[in-house]
Design an enzyme around this catalytic site. Structure first.
Site, PDB file in Angstrom:
ATOM      1  N   ASP A   1     -41.347 -13.828 -36.796  1.00 42.81           N
ATOM      2  CA  ASP A   1     -42.284 -14.923 -37.075  1.00 42.81           C
ATOM      3  C   ASP A   1     -41.513 -16.171 -37.494  1.00 42.81           C
ATOM      4  OD1 ASP A   1     -45.590 -14.742 -37.595  1.00 42.81           O
ATOM      5  OD2 ASP A   1     -44.597 -16.526 -38.425  1.00 42.81           O
TER       6      ASP A   1
ATOM      7  N   ASP B   1     -38.215 -19.100 -34.609  1.00 45.15           N
ATOM      8  CA  ASP B   1     -39.175 -19.949 -33.912  1.00 45.15           C
ATOM      9  C   ASP B   1     -39.053 -19.625 -32.418  1.00 45.15           C
ATOM     10  OD1 ASP B   1     -40.437 -22.056 -32.537  1.00 45.15           O
ATOM     11  OD2 ASP B   1     -40.145 -23.402 -34.247  1.00 45.15           O
ATOM     12  N   VAL B   2     -40.143 -19.167 -31.820  1.00 44.12           N
ATOM     13  CA  VAL B   2     -40.056 -18.708 -30.423  1.00 44.12           C
ATOM     14  C   VAL B   2     -39.813 -19.838 -29.428  1.00 44.12           C
ATOM     15  CG1 VAL B   2     -41.402 -16.593 -30.775  1.00 44.12           C
ATOM     16  CG2 VAL B   2     -42.586 -18.699 -30.078  1.00 44.12           C
TER      17      VAL B   2
ATOM     18  N   TYR C   1     -53.959 -25.528 -24.975  1.00 38.18           N
ATOM     19  CA  TYR C   1     -54.238 -24.124 -25.317  1.00 38.18           C
ATOM     20  C   TYR C   1     -54.727 -23.369 -24.080  1.00 38.18           C
ATOM     21  CZ  TYR C   1     -55.756 -20.112 -28.070  1.00 38.18           C
ATOM     22  OH  TYR C   1     -55.903 -18.840 -28.583  1.00 38.18           O
TER      23      TYR C   1
HETATM   24  P1  NAD Z   1     -52.339 -16.480 -36.791  1.00 37.83           P
HETATM   25  O1  NAD Z   1     -52.162 -17.934 -37.030  1.00 37.83           O
HETATM   26  O2  NAD Z   1     -52.922 -15.631 -37.853  1.00 37.83           O
HETATM   27  O3  NAD Z   1     -50.952 -15.828 -36.341  1.00 37.83           O
HETATM   28  C1  NAD Z   1     -50.080 -16.476 -35.461  1.00 37.83           C
HETATM   29  C2  NAD Z   1     -48.661 -16.240 -35.955  1.00 37.83           C
HETATM   30  O4  NAD Z   1     -47.770 -16.854 -35.006  1.00 37.83           O
HETATM   31  C3  NAD Z   1     -48.376 -16.884 -37.321  1.00 37.83           C
HETATM   32  O5  NAD Z   1     -47.772 -15.941 -38.190  1.00 37.83           O
HETATM   33  C4  NAD Z   1     -47.418 -18.014 -37.002  1.00 37.83           C
HETATM   34  O6  NAD Z   1     -46.465 -18.269 -38.032  1.00 37.83           O
HETATM   35  C5  NAD Z   1     -46.751 -17.493 -35.746  1.00 37.83           C
HETATM   36  N1  NAD Z   1     -46.182 -18.581 -34.956  1.00 37.83           N
HETATM   37  C6  NAD Z   1     -46.766 -19.735 -34.582  1.00 37.83           C
HETATM   38  N2  NAD Z   1     -45.899 -20.505 -33.924  1.00 37.83           N
HETATM   39  C7  NAD Z   1     -44.734 -19.820 -33.884  1.00 37.83           C
HETATM   40  C8  NAD Z   1     -43.459 -20.101 -33.364  1.00 37.83           C
HETATM   41  N3  NAD Z   1     -43.192 -21.266 -32.748  1.00 37.83           N
HETATM   42  N4  NAD Z   1     -42.491 -19.167 -33.486  1.00 37.83           N
HETATM   43  C9  NAD Z   1     -42.721 -18.003 -34.128  1.00 37.83           C
HETATM   44  N5  NAD Z   1     -43.925 -17.687 -34.666  1.00 37.83           N
HETATM   45  C10 NAD Z   1     -44.909 -18.592 -34.537  1.00 37.83           C
HETATM   46  O7  NAD Z   1     -53.214 -16.404 -35.469  1.00 37.83           O
HETATM   47  P2  NAD Z   1     -53.866 -15.172 -34.664  1.00 37.83           P
HETATM   48  O8  NAD Z   1     -55.307 -15.464 -34.569  1.00 37.83           O
HETATM   49  O9  NAD Z   1     -53.389 -13.877 -35.152  1.00 37.83           O
HETATM   50  O10 NAD Z   1     -53.239 -15.478 -33.238  1.00 37.83           O
HETATM   51  C11 NAD Z   1     -52.367 -14.578 -32.574  1.00 37.83           C
HETATM   52  C12 NAD Z   1     -52.460 -14.828 -31.083  1.00 37.83           C
HETATM   53  O11 NAD Z   1     -53.778 -14.506 -30.656  1.00 37.83           O
HETATM   54  C13 NAD Z   1     -52.218 -16.284 -30.693  1.00 37.83           C
HETATM   55  O12 NAD Z   1     -51.429 -16.324 -29.529  1.00 37.83           O
HETATM   56  C14 NAD Z   1     -53.609 -16.803 -30.428  1.00 37.83           C
HETATM   57  O13 NAD Z   1     -53.613 -17.867 -29.521  1.00 37.83           O
HETATM   58  C15 NAD Z   1     -54.287 -15.570 -29.883  1.00 37.83           C
HETATM   59  N6  NAD Z   1     -55.737 -15.627 -29.977  1.00 37.83           N
HETATM   60  C16 NAD Z   1     -56.356 -15.708 -31.188  1.00 37.83           C
HETATM   61  C17 NAD Z   1     -57.750 -15.771 -31.218  1.00 37.83           C
HETATM   62  C18 NAD Z   1     -58.524 -15.874 -32.501  1.00 37.83           C
HETATM   63  O14 NAD Z   1     -59.739 -16.108 -32.454  1.00 37.83           O
HETATM   64  N7  NAD Z   1     -57.892 -15.696 -33.653  1.00 37.83           N
HETATM   65  C19 NAD Z   1     -58.487 -15.718 -30.031  1.00 37.83           C
HETATM   66  C20 NAD Z   1     -57.813 -15.621 -28.830  1.00 37.83           C
HETATM   67  C21 NAD Z   1     -56.448 -15.561 -28.813  1.00 37.83           C
END
Ligand code: NAD
Length: 264
Positions: free
Chosen positions: A50, A76-77, A169
């Site tokens: 992360d 950072d990815v 997005y």
């Molecule tokens: P979240 O914000 O709880 O978790 C995302 C994590 O990714 C965080 O810990 C953040 O620090 C990390 N992150 C962000 N940018 C980064 C980077 N550049 N390098 C390394 N780590 C990074 O969000 P979530 O809801 O758990 O989302 C996870 C995935 O699911 C995402 O790809 C999101 O687009 C997708 N998603 C979420 C939802 C929703 O409703 N929550 C719906 C559809 C898809």
């Protein structure tokens, strides 16, 4: 009697990941953290990757406290070299057999009407959501292909229907879905499976409580056949199944996990 679909009654469905190593990007929060925790509970050693060092360390410590094995890596990815180094660190646990790419952002300025979204904001979202997925797959692949592996990407229902906001997005998630198919076709002959989960609305830090209010829950009862927004573990259960040998003949698939929202 409790309903089979009641998350409170979700029990161990016996899919096991014993003796494998799974790397989870975005493993510090939300869907990624739930997946890291569940994969560890099912027997995998887990690399929690992360951008937030603190959150990755918290999840890894929680896994260790429950008797599991995990390593936290701050990365950072969008930094391809850092991703390569993160993969090398995780590989110290053993050959990486599973990869889940959950790191992603939902970026405020990208949610404006498309003509107001700057190219920089658009590119930033693509860089994290799509570029980060590409880097993780690219660097993990030599491990995954060395005897069979499974890639699970996390896109969104935004890849499948027009939500009407989030130009970067939406484009990034469509790209993740298509990239997953490419990996399935290109790497299948090397024993690598690749599948894409498209979550619907999931209550995580990313959505900032938007799905938790009484009003939102009432909306969910009207719009989602299963009557609620999702929880991180709803996605983790499917990701762990896709990682496991139980899904050994499943590849190249796009799997919406959204309580039926797309079909209602
Ligand atoms: P979240 O914000 O709880 O978790 C995302 C994590 O990714 C965080 O810990 C953040 O620090 C990390 N992150 C962000 N940018 C980064 C980077 N550049 N390098 C390394 N780590 C990074 O969000 P979530 O809801 O758990 O989302 C996870 C995935 O699911 C995402 O790809 C999101 O687009 C997708 N998603 C979420 C939802 C929703 O409703 N929550 C719906 C559809 C898809």
């Amino acid at each position: 009697m409790r309903s089979m679909n009641d998350p409170a009654s979700a029990s161990d469905h016996a899919v096991r990941l014993d003796d494998i190593v799974v790397m989870v990007t975005g493993g510090g929060s939300g869907i990624g953290a739930a997946t890291a925790r569940l994969a560890a509970a099912r027997g995998a050693a887990v690399g929690v990757i992360d951008r937030s060092e603190e959150h990755a360390a918290e999840v890894a410590a929680d896994i260790a406290a429950r008797g599991g094995t995990a390593v936290a890596v701050a990365c950072d990815v969008t930094d391809d070299a850092a991703v390569a180094s993160a993969v090398a660190t995780v590989a110290r646990l053993g050959r990486i057999t599973g990869l889940v790419t959950s790191a992603g952002i939902f970026h405020g300025p990208d949610l404006a009407p498309i003509e107001q979204v700057s190219i920089d904001d658009f590119r930033h979202v693509l860089d994290v959501n799509l570029g980060g997925t590409f880097s993780a797959i690219r660097h993990a692949l030599p491990h995954l292909a060395d005897g069979g592996g499974s890639v699970v990407t996390i896109a969104s229902t935004a890849a499948l229907r027009g939500h009407g906001f989030g130009a970067g997005y939406t484009a990034s998630k469509g790209g993740v879905d298509a990239l997953t198919r490419l990996v399935a076709v290109q790497c299948g002959p090397r024993g690598v499976r690749a599948n894409c989960i498209c979550p619907g609305g999931i209550d995580t830090p990313m959505t900032g409580g938007a799905f938790a209010s009484e009003e939102a829950q009432a909306r969910a009862r009207r719009a989602i056949p299963l009557g609620r927004y999702g929880r991180p573990d709803d996605i983790a259960q499917v990701a762990v199944w896709l990682l496991s040998d139980a899904a050994r003949y499943v590849t190249g698939q796009t799997l919406p996990v959204e309580g039926g929202a797309l079909v209602s």
